[in-house]
Design a protein around this motif. Structure first.
Motif, short mmCIF file in Angstrom:
data_model
loop_
_atom_site.label_atom_id
_atom_site.label_comp_id
_atom_site.label_asym_id
_atom_site.label_seq_id
_atom_site.Cartn_x
_atom_site.Cartn_y
_atom_site.Cartn_z
N ASN A 113 0.80 -1.23 0.00
CA ASN A 113 0.00 0.00 0.00
C ASN A 113 0.83 1.28 0.00
N SER A 114 2.09 1.19 -0.36
CA SER A 114 2.98 2.35 -0.32
C SER A 114 2.54 3.50 -1.22
N TYR A 115 1.88 3.17 -2.32
CA TYR A 115 1.46 4.20 -3.27
C TYR A 115 -0.06 4.25 -3.43
N THR A 116 -0.78 3.59 -2.52
CA THR A 116 -2.24 3.61 -2.64
C THR A 116 -2.92 4.25 -1.43
N LYS A 117 -2.46 3.96 -0.23
CA LYS A 117 -3.04 4.58 0.97
C LYS A 117 -2.39 5.94 1.20
N GLN A 118 -3.12 6.83 1.85
CA GLN A 118 -2.65 8.18 2.13
C GLN A 118 -2.38 8.34 3.63
N TYR A 119 -1.12 8.26 4.05
CA TYR A 119 -0.72 8.48 5.44
C TYR A 119 0.49 9.41 5.41
N ARG A 120 0.34 10.64 5.84
CA ARG A 120 1.47 11.57 5.92
C ARG A 120 2.14 11.49 7.28
N ILE A 121 1.43 10.90 8.23
CA ILE A 121 1.93 10.75 9.60
C ILE A 121 1.95 9.25 9.89
N PRO A 122 3.06 8.73 10.43
CA PRO A 122 3.19 7.27 10.64
C PRO A 122 2.36 6.75 11.82
N LEU A 123 1.07 6.67 11.63
CA LEU A 123 0.13 6.28 12.68
C LEU A 123 0.39 4.87 13.20
N VAL A 124 0.61 3.95 12.28
CA VAL A 124 0.82 2.55 12.68
C VAL A 124 2.13 2.42 13.45
N MET A 125 3.16 3.12 12.99
CA MET A 125 4.45 3.10 13.69
C MET A 125 4.31 3.70 15.09
N PHE A 126 3.62 4.83 15.22
CA PHE A 126 3.41 5.44 16.53
C PHE A 126 2.73 4.47 17.48
N LYS A 127 1.71 3.79 16.98
CA LYS A 127 0.98 2.83 17.81
C LYS A 127 1.92 1.73 18.31
N GLY A 128 2.76 1.22 17.40
CA GLY A 128 3.71 0.18 17.79
C GLY A 128 4.75 0.66 18.79
#
Length: 191
Positions: free
Chosen positions: A132-147
């Motif tokens: 999903n590197s070029y399909t989803k729109q995340y400018r802030i690393p939400l998943v990384m922050f959660k981890g």
């Protein structure tokens, strides 16, 4: 290519939402996808990011598989669990990956902590699972922050980011402060 023949003697080293990964040799693995569309999406991501030091090399692709570089090192979640702390050097590795994702034009500037690999003998980390590197729109690393929050190192990570990249710290800080119910009270913003 005959997948069954390819997998003969291969060891399963990972499985996730898109498929399974098998070790083929000391330097190569194959990811077998349950959905050919995911295989195509990840193939396109690898092609667009080819040559980046944070992306594994792609060797071969088929309708439902990719043969790629076997990433050395330890996943960030295991690495941090073992160390029990986030160092400035660890943060530099992660920031390099984040900046490289931006340079590559990723629209999803994010990765799960188990998709980031750190090898202390290498100057950069590596990131896997580019579907999903070029399909989803995340400018802030939400998943990384959660981890990082689950590993209790988000505060120390942000403290290092504050020094290393104040602009990114401002962007991320605004987001995180507005969501304290999700990430808890972050001491770094009290300073």
């Amino acid at each position: 290519m005959d997948i069954q023949k390819l997998l003969k003697g291969a060891a399963l080293i990972g499985k996730g939402k898109q498929g399974r990964v098998y070790k083929l040799a000391s330097d190569r693995c194959v990811k077998i996808y349950s959905d050919e569309q995911h295989a195509q999406m990840e193939y396109m991501s690898y092609c667009r990011a080819a040559g980046s030091p944070v992306i594994p090399k792609l060797y071969e692709a088929g309708p439902n598989y990719l043969i790629m570089e076997l990433v050395q090192g330890t996943s960030l979640d295991r690495y941090l669990k073992k160390k029990g702390a986030m160092t400035r050097s660890d943060t530099e590795h992660i920031l390099f990956i984040i900046h490289e994702m931006t340079r590559l034009g990723f629209t999803r500037i994010d990765a799960a902590v188990f998709h980031i690999f750190i090898d202390e003998d290498q100057p950069t980390g590596k990131v896997i699972d580019l579907v999903n590197s070029y399909t989803k729109q995340y400018r802030i690393p939400l998943v990384m922050f959660k981890g990082l929050s689950k590993l209790n190192v988000l505060n120390s990570f942000l403290a290092h980011v504050k020094v290393l990249d104040p602009e990114l710290y401002q962007l991320w800080g605004s987001y995180l402060m507005a969501r304290s119910e999700r990430y808890g009270k972050l001491q770094v913003f009290d300073e």
